[in-house]
Enzyme design. Structure first.
Site, short mmCIF file in Angstrom:
data_model
loop_
_atom_site.label_atom_id
_atom_site.label_comp_id
_atom_site.label_asym_id
_atom_site.label_seq_id
_atom_site.Cartn_x
_atom_site.Cartn_y
_atom_site.Cartn_z
N SER A 134 0.82 -1.21 0.00
CA SER A 134 0.00 0.00 0.00
C SER A 134 0.86 1.26 0.00
O SER A 134 0.62 2.20 -0.77
CB SER A 134 -0.92 0.01 1.23
OG SER A 134 -1.85 -1.04 1.18
N ARG B 231 1.72 3.99 -3.47
CA ARG B 231 1.54 5.43 -3.36
C ARG B 231 2.86 6.15 -3.62
O ARG B 231 2.91 7.15 -4.35
CB ARG B 231 1.01 5.78 -1.97
CG ARG B 231 -0.45 5.42 -1.77
CD ARG B 231 -0.83 5.35 -0.30
NE ARG B 231 -2.27 5.19 -0.12
CZ ARG B 231 -2.93 4.05 -0.28
NH1 ARG B 231 -2.27 2.96 -0.64
NH2 ARG B 231 -4.24 3.99 -0.10
N GLY C 126 -5.50 -4.30 -8.69
CA GLY C 126 -6.56 -3.31 -8.55
C GLY C 126 -6.06 -1.93 -8.18
O GLY C 126 -6.54 -0.92 -8.70
N SER D 113 -12.47 3.13 5.22
CA SER D 113 -11.01 2.95 5.12
C SER D 113 -10.26 4.27 5.28
O SER D 113 -9.31 4.56 4.55
CB SER D 113 -10.64 2.29 3.78
OG SER D 113 -11.30 1.06 3.62
N ASP E 36 -8.78 -5.16 4.78
CA ASP E 36 -7.85 -6.20 4.34
C ASP E 36 -7.51 -7.20 5.44
O ASP E 36 -6.90 -8.24 5.18
CB ASP E 36 -6.55 -5.57 3.80
CG ASP E 36 -6.72 -5.03 2.39
OD1 ASP E 36 -7.75 -5.34 1.75
OD2 ASP E 36 -5.83 -4.29 1.93
N LYS F 53 -13.37 -6.84 -4.35
CA LYS F 53 -11.91 -7.01 -4.29
C LYS F 53 -11.47 -7.99 -5.39
O LYS F 53 -12.17 -8.18 -6.39
CB LYS F 53 -11.51 -7.49 -2.90
CG LYS F 53 -11.80 -6.51 -1.79
CD LYS F 53 -10.85 -5.33 -1.81
CE LYS F 53 -11.00 -4.44 -0.59
NZ LYS F 53 -10.03 -3.33 -0.57
N ARG G 4 -14.98 -11.51 -1.72
CA ARG G 4 -14.36 -12.14 -0.56
C ARG G 4 -15.37 -12.67 0.44
O ARG G 4 -15.07 -13.62 1.18
CB ARG G 4 -13.39 -11.15 0.11
CG ARG G 4 -12.12 -10.95 -0.71
CD ARG G 4 -11.17 -9.94 -0.10
NE ARG G 4 -9.88 -9.97 -0.83
CZ ARG G 4 -8.90 -9.10 -0.66
NH1 ARG G 4 -9.06 -8.11 0.21
NH2 ARG G 4 -7.79 -9.20 -1.36
N ARG H 64 -4.98 -12.94 -0.54
CA ARG H 64 -5.36 -12.92 0.87
C ARG H 64 -6.18 -14.15 1.26
O ARG H 64 -6.18 -14.54 2.43
CB ARG H 64 -6.10 -11.63 1.22
CG ARG H 64 -5.25 -10.40 0.95
CD ARG H 64 -5.63 -9.20 1.79
NE ARG H 64 -4.90 -8.01 1.34
CZ ARG H 64 -3.65 -7.74 1.64
NH1 ARG H 64 -2.96 -8.57 2.40
NH2 ARG H 64 -3.07 -6.64 1.18
#
EC number: 2.5.1.19
Length: 429
Positions: free
Chosen positions: A24, A28, A89, A192, A308, A335, A339, A383
């Site tokens: 993550s 960025r 994604g 989030s 997550d 996702k 999920r 995951r």
């Protein structure tokens, strides 16, 4: 395609794990680096497949020899570009915003699952700002064509807060490069939130200032400063070791590089796993996990700010027979896979139900049993594989479909398990 058979002969776990950089944070940082015209450099680049892919695409787009030296060979051809991001994604969302303000024409596409994941909310926002974007196949879904020639029409746009935070982050990342800046109005409750805060903190490290008043985030047109961004180890990856500790009879694990002052929202795993008797001691440049016997009392987990972690926590509760409830799972259905459905399907193989009632999910462990063997379908979702791996401590043999799926965020996962006493065997799928 290689499957993985996983076993653990006892329920003791001890040792040291060196985690890769946060996917993550790294994603960025890579976009910030590309937008900074060489002023920002990224340190401790993650070896997660998504980050490696994004770095290669941005290197090609920027055309910088220095970026090439740091991040490896290009993943796309020069000239009119078709950029295939596969199942990544985050890369799809971030690159949609990045290429929207570039001069060159780009077609962004991905895997079949990626073509089923909506992008319309972000495209609408970028079009309102002045981007020229067309859908190549299905309306509001990838692939999309970004035509370049951006001309800003407004600085004020609104976006719903209960959708993926990656849409918001994508817009914030490019905000300082917009001629008139950006005034982003967030409608309703923000899902989030820690991921948005992470984005703003990393932009601030690169010299980009912001104002956040009530539901409005404002970033003016401004220049990046010369600096470096150090990517922290991945707290999402750490969560699987917390789960392993929770299912062990005895656990003494040391995870290097992690600190209690993290930008990552998933660092909340330390607080969540305290409910399962896992103590986190920060020392010697990392965190030590100690397993203690403690009665379980926490019955409702709100995972709105750390979705997550949902699979990890739900599987641990199911394994221990804790009939906990969960909220804040709305984004899980869009996702890498649905999920929620994937969890329901796989948990049913051990007699556990995950029941939805008006956005509250309740575990029913009344029919729980421990099979001798269990086959885990991973649904092309990294995951799913890693969240179910701790079950090797209570189920004699697990077989995972498509073992390499973990490469997306934690390529060394199976290797690290083997180093700490798990039996890991690759077999033909």
């Amino acid at each position: 395609m290689q499957n993985v058979i996983l076993k653990k002969s006892n329920k003791q776990i001890s040792g040291t794990v060196n985690l890769t950089g946060s996917k993550s944070e790294c994603n960025r940082a890579l976009v910030i680096e590309a937008l900074s015209n060489g002023k920002v450099k990224v340190e401790n680049v993650s070896d997660a497949a998504d980050a490696v892919l994004l770095a290669g695409i941005l290197r090609s787009a920027v055309g910088s020899d220095q970026l090439a030296a740091v991040h490896g060979p290009s993943t796309i051809d020069h000239g009119p570009q078709t950029v295939d991001i596969g199942p990544a994604g985050t890369a799809m969302r971030f690159l949609t915003a990045y290429f929207a303000i570039q001069d060159n024409e780009v077609i962004l596409t991905g895997s079949q699952r990626m073509k089923e994941r909506p992008i319309g909310i972000l495209v609408d926002a970028l079009r309102e700002l002045g981007a020229h974007i067309d859908y190549e196949e299905k309306e509001r879904y990838p692939p999309i064509k970004l035509k370049g020639s951006f001309g800003q029409q407004t600085s004020k746009i609104s976006i719903k807060g209960n959708i993926s935070s990656q849409y918001i982050t994508a817009l914030l990342l490019i905000a300082a490069r917009l001629p008139f800046g950006l005034e982003l109005h967030i409608e309703g409750e923000l899902t989030s939130r820690p991921y948005v805060e992470m984005t703003l903190a990393m932009l601030e490290t690169a010299g980009i200032q912001h104002q956040w008043l009530d539901n409005v985030i404002s970033i003016t047109n401004q220049e990046f400063t010369t600096t470096s961004i150090h990517v922290e180890p991945d707290w999402s990856a750490a969560s699987y070791w917390y789960a392993i500790a929770a299912l062990a009879d005895q656990a003494d694990l040391f995870l290097t590089g992690l600190t209690p002052y993290s930008l990552q929202g998933d660092s909340v795993i330390t607080e969540i796993m305290a409910n399962f008797g896992i103590t986190s001691q920060f020392k010697d440049g990392g965190v030590q996990l100690i397993r203690e016997n403690k009665p379980f009392s926490h019955k409702i987990f709100d995972l709105k700010e750390c979705p997550d972690l949902a699979q990890t926590i739900i599987v641990v509760c199911a394994a221990l027979g804790h009939e906990a409830a969960f909220t804040g799972l709305e984004t899980l259905k869009i996702k890498e896979t649905d999920r929620i459905l994937a969890l329901q399907t796989e948990l049913a193989k051990m007699g556990v139900k995950l029941i939805e009632n008006n956005e509250v999910y309740q575990l029913d462990c009344s029919g729980k049993f421990i099979p001798d063997r269990m086959f885990i379908n991973t649904y092309h979702d990294h995951r799913m594989a890693m969240a179910f791996a701790p079950l090797a401590l209570i189920i004699p043999q697990l077989e995972f479909e498509n073992g390499p799926v973990v490469d997306k965020s934690y390529p060394a996962f199976w290797t690290d398990l083997a180093k700490l006493g798990f039996e890991v065997q690759e077999v033909e799928g």
